[in-house]
Design a protein around this motif. Structure first.
Motif: not given
Lengths: 229, 830
Positions: B494, B497, B697, B701
């Motif tokens: 996280s 991200e 991204r 992911e």
């Protein structure tokens, strides 16, 4: 008749260190056992019977003195040499049977033959199992057999390679009297057939009485020989 | 004597008896998890790399300042590679009365090999992805160019000697980003077949020729190997890692995450095998003594076991590899559509790695202790109390730990990660030893207190300290691995991200003139976009370092050569920009404004061998200035913000020609804002990085998804360790329970004592495992992933909780049947 001496000890001593100081387990044991003889080593608990057996079979090393089996000085050999000698000349029967739990009855009997590289291991083992009347239980595992049956397998295993000397350590100690007697019958029967020298450790006077000679140990010392009753 | 057949018979018998099944299962799961992780990693890696290569238009690009030689293309074709060429140079184009300098790119058929262009059928219309480039006789131009020239689709543009029809509006190129900030000139795309007729390429023209290659990774590697050594100045080979630092970071980090997951599986494998071996050994002490009694020599016993282990290891590894492949294949079935990527066939490497892992794990963790069996005292056949092996833990498991380190290095391909994991493992072992030792000290005074049952329990734990330690090590290592992946992984992912928030800048405005600043701000405000910070930018060429002229050929790396070959964008700022951090030296104070000092980005400094106090001399529009390096900065390049290698204090660069740059987030639905902007400020170039941003991204992911799935296997391996650990001491427990029941213990008493013991063990191992997981997490976060992570009480608490509940339940369930066995049966079998 002077028979060949198969087991001989000279001035055998065994001492161990304990928290209370040095402890003497055996003290100057001299004995000789001739080929084909049956000998019982008797004595009270802690008299040194098992210690003596361990030394006679080369499972343990003496503090002092000599043991020879079939003329070979045991402790002139290294541990591997003694193992080889056991494989060739010595058989064992134990109080706790000492079968390998993962092997069937037949495989247990085959084991010493296999270790010796014999190609007829299966055939010989089957014959011996037949001889101890366990042929139909050949594929059973030890835990599926009764105590008496387990000991018969152990006897078959001991006799299969035709040893010169057979050491038996309280062979009926874990069995009820009737089963014990049958086991002893079998032991003496095979002994007679093969002409094996039998050295038996026991505290059972009844069993000892069936041997040609009885050697009594007391506090590590060999007492006078008892005549068979 | 040939012992092979005898060993095989023994193996068969042991197997039939179920003796080796736990060992084999541990090994199979270990190999399966390592293999599946690696199958998976290798496929995901290939897929991600392939996807990232879209940013380059190919898997590998050969760059030259001279025309591409036919034999290079021929060689690529011979190796089965696809190829395409592009020719790029600046030139003027005309349309009626208007003219404009463009960055012309002529592309051959097949371009781009990776990724797609996007075009719109007319100005400011919706765009769509298209295959290939413009057909001969046509061009595609960006909306900014077409607006400046005042032409739309269907009209003609004069390029050199010929007129070409505008066939579409080019909105995005897959490979646009490479050095794009320097391409102030708008793009015009044409076909290479038309190039000779334009007559534009003259011997002295500044032309960049590219040969794009795509295809089999092995052939690409082959080309790289063949061409790399012979490159002359002006030539280079580029892959995506050279071209896009953001993508490189994402890919590297993704690989590290997967390597971490695989490593933890290896660690668990070793622990499970070691635990299973312990039980094997305790069960074989008697067997060995009997075999020695029956005449087996030590060497023979060693050989018998060695052959058995080798065969078992080989078989288990093969099964494990097969299971690993199946597992990975099943995973792909539902992961591939989710990830939206086509996965290439897996490579053979995981098969080899699985085999090596299986054998090394078995040889390292199982064989040394098993070989000690030969030392069992023969007298044990008469006196059962003799010889428990006085196994020296160091010699028995030292080799295992060494073997593990080799595997880790092999698997990690990253020294820092490997060192962190191994150090973490040693930390766990040390802490567990301390905890166990402390526990026993604590218990000592308690021996004399309480009732008989209590005394028995306490004495029992002390007596079994070795056995308790073994369990704690097993549970501790298992829990550490699980926590490392469960909690630490979640936090790290996280954190990663968050590095790229949803509103990261996706549009850049370049070439804003100083007198346009207010107008641009007003325009954006009127369009409902919060005006971003505008950064001044001065273009300059680096000429000297410490007063010495730079000779590009003397620079060691290609990157250094490229860096000095192009113009630098210098900027100035009062304060350190967000996302930047000064790593050495100090930032300027207001009193320093106008001083000849600069702050340099650390990787650039490293590449050019610069340090604090060195001076750089720049040429700005023919004028030289020299400044001293007063600080080095680290830049978070992943932020997608406008960043500068070299920054000066205010007052130093103001006198030079300056333009401004900015980046901001524009939601897709507000795309029309840009069309109006291009119309109102034709000189401003709009750069769309949404594609790259989405690319990065996507990679993040997909890697996160991959890590989550790989985690399942690690959990399985972790459970196997727990299982093996419980089994490792099962025999002792069975015997003990039988004795206790004979002495009159009730079933419920035994059950609660087992529950208490496992819960306590779990609590302690969980705490130790959590502390170690936190420490490893912190180290690898900083050293390997370049992310911040601080373990907290939440981790320790969850460690204790997971440990207490997990081990408590598993241990109780695993040993419960002990209570159902008739004691006599157990005692007789003993």
């Amino acid at each position: 008749m002077t028979a060949e001496i198969v087991v001989n000890t000279q001035n055998l001593h065994k001492r161990v260190m304990s928290p209370e100081g040095e402890l003497t387990l055996l003290q100057g044991v001299d004995l000789s056992i001739a080929a084909g003889e049956t000998v019982a080593i008797v004595g009270a608990s802690g008299s040194g019977k098992s210690t003596l057996l361990g030394l006679l079979a080369g499972l343990d090393e003496p503090t002092e003195g000599q043991v020879s089996i079939a003329g070979q000085d045991l402790f002139a050999l290294d541990e591997d040499g003694r193992a080889r000698l056991r494989g060739e000349k010595v058989g064992f029967v134990f109080q706790a049977f000492q079968l390998l739990p993962n092997l069937t009855a037949l495989e247990n009997v085959m084991l010493p033959l296999e270790l010796a590289g014999r190609h007829d291991a299966r055939q010989v083992a089957e014959e011996v199992l037949q001889r101890v009347a366990l042929a139909e239980r050949a594929s059973h595992y030890p835990k599926q057999l009764s105590g008496g049956e387990q000991q018969r397998v152990a006897i078959a295993r001991a006799f299969a390679p035709h040893p010169q000397v057979l050491f038996a350590d309280e062979p009926t100690g874990n069995l009820d009297r009737r089963t014990g007697e049958r086991i002893i019958d079998l032991l003496f029967q095979l002994n007679a057939e093969q002409g094996t020298t039998l050295v038996l450790v026991t505290h059972d006077p009844h069993l000892a009485a069936r041997c040609q000679r009885q050697l009594e140990l007391d506090e590590g010392q060999l007492q006078m020989e008892l005549e068979p009753s | 004597m040939n012992h092979f057949p005898l060993a095989l018979r023994h193996l068969h018998r042991e197997w039939r008896a179920g003796e080796l099944k736990v060992l084999a299962m541990a090994l199979i799961i270990a190999v399966a998890s390592v293999t599946s992780v690696n199958f998976f990693t290798s496929r995901i890696h290939q897929a991600l790399a392939g996807q990232a290569n879209e940013l380059l238009g190919g898997d590998l690009v050969y760059l030259s300042d001279r025309a591409i030689k036919a034999q290079r293309v021929a060689r690529a074709t011979e190796l089965g590679l696809q190829s395409a060429t592009t020719v790029e140079f600046p030139t003027m184009v005309l349309a009626g009365e208007r003219n404009q300098l463009v960055a012309l790119k002529a592309v051959s058929a097949g371009y781009p090999l990776r990724g797609q262009n996007r075009t719109a059928p007319r100005l400011f219309a919706a765009d769509a992805a298209v295959t290939g480039g413009p057909a001969p006789g046509t061009v595609w131009g960006g909306s900014r160019l077409l607006t400046i020239l005042g032409v739309d689709v269907g009209e003609k543009i004069t390029v050199g000697n010929i007129d070409l029809k505008v066939a579409a509006v080019l909105t995005s190129e897959p490979d646009q980003s490479e050095g794009v900030l320097l391409n102030i000139a708008p793009r015009l795309l044409m076909h290479t077949d038309d190039l000779p007729d334009t007559g534009l390429i003259q011997p002295a023209s500044r032309v960049v020729y590219r040969l794009l290659l795509a295809g089999d990774a092995e052939a690409i590697g082959q080309i790289r190997q063949e061409w790399q050594p012979g490159l002359r100045p002006g030539e280079s080979l580029l892959d995506v890692q050279d071209a896009r630092p953001e993508v490189r970071t994402a890919l590297k980090r993704g690989e590290h995450f997967l390597a971490l997951a695989a490593l933890v599986s290896v660690l668990l494998a070793g622990a499970a095998v070691a635990m299973a071996t312990r039980r094997f050994i305790s069960r074989h002490l008697d067997n060995c003594a009997i075999m020695r009694c029956l005449g087996a020599e030590q060497a023979m016993i060693s050989r018998l076991y060695l052959i058995q282990m080798a065969v078992l290891g080989l078989l288990a590894s093969v099964v494990g590899i097969f299971v690993g492949y199946l597992a990975q294949w099943g995973l792909m079935l539902f992961l591939a559509p989710l990830a939206g990527i086509e996965l290439p066939a897996p490579s053979l490497w995981p098969v080899a790695l699985g085999l090596i892992t299986g054998m090394v794990t078995l040889l390292g963790f199982a064989v040394p202790p098993i070989l000690q069996l030969k030392n069992v005292p023969t007298l044990r056949v008469l006196r059962r109390d003799l010889g428990g092996l006085q196994a020296n833990a160091l010699s028995a498991y030292g080799i295992g730990i060494l073997a593990f380190m080799v595997l880790v290095l092999f698997q990690a391909q990253n020294l820092k990660l490997a060192v962190a994991i191994v150090a973490g493992l040693l930390l766990v072992l040390l802490m567990l030893a301390l905890v166990a030792g402390g526990l026993l000290l604590l218990l000592r005074p308690l021996r004399k207190k309480g009732g008989a049952a209590w005394r028995f329990g306490v004495v029992n734990i002390s007596r079994r300290s070795g056995h308790s330690l073994v369990q704690m090590v097993g549970f501790g290592v298992g829990l550490m691995a699980l926590l490392l992946l469960a909690v630490v992984r979640g936090d790290l992912l996280s954190e990663w991200e968050n590095r790229l928030p949803a509103d990261a800048p996706n549009r850049f405005l370049i070439n804003i003139q100083p007198d346009q600043l207010e107008d641009v701000r007003d325009f954006l405000r009127a369009e409902g976009v919060e005006p971003p910070l505008l950064y001044p930018m001065v273009r300059a060429r680096l000429e000297q370092i410490n007063g010495k002229a730079i000779v590009p050929d003397e620079l060691k790396t290609d990157r250094a050569k490229r860096l000095v070959a192009r113009e630098f964008n210098l900027s100035w700022a009062e304060a350190v920009q967000s996302g930047n951090a000064v790593v050495s030296g100090s930032w300027w104070q207001p009193g320093d404004y106008g001083k000849a000092i600069i702050s340099v980005e650390q990787s650039l400094a490293k590449e050019l061998g610069l340090g604090l106090g060195d001076t750089l001399t720049y040429n700005v529009a023919g004028e030289l200035f020299t400044a001293e390096i007063s600080s080095l900065r680290r830049i978070n390049w992943e932020s997608f913000k406008a960043n500068f290698f070299v920054v000066a204090p205010p007052g130093l660069l103001d006198k030079y020609p300056v333009n401004y740059i900015t980046g901001f987030y524009l939601p897709a639905e507000q795309h029309a804002v840009l069309n109006r902007m291009v119309q109102q400020f034709p000189n401003i170039m709009v750069l769309d990085v949404a594609t790259i941003l989405n690319q990065v991204r996507d990679i993040i992911e997909q890697v996160i998804m991959a890590v989550e799935y790989v985690f399942i296997f690690t959990v399985l391996a972790g459970l196997m360790v727990m299982y093996a650990t419980i089994h490792a001491t099962l025999d002792e427990r069975i015997r003990e329970a039988a004795v206790l029941r004979t002495l009159g213990a009730r079933r419920s008493q035994l059950l609660s004592s087992i529950m208490l013991e496992y819960t306590g063990l779990g609590l302690l191992s969980g705490l130790v495992g959590a502390i170690a997981a936190g420490a490893i997490g912190m180290v690898i976060a900083k050293q390997v992933f370049d992310l911040a992570y601080l373990p907290g009480p939440a981790l320790w608490l969850s460690g204790m909780l997971i440990g207490a509940v997990g081990v408590g339940v598993a241990g109780t369930l695993g040993t419960r049947f002990v209570l159902n066995q008739p004691p006599l049966k157990t005692l007789r079998g003993a």
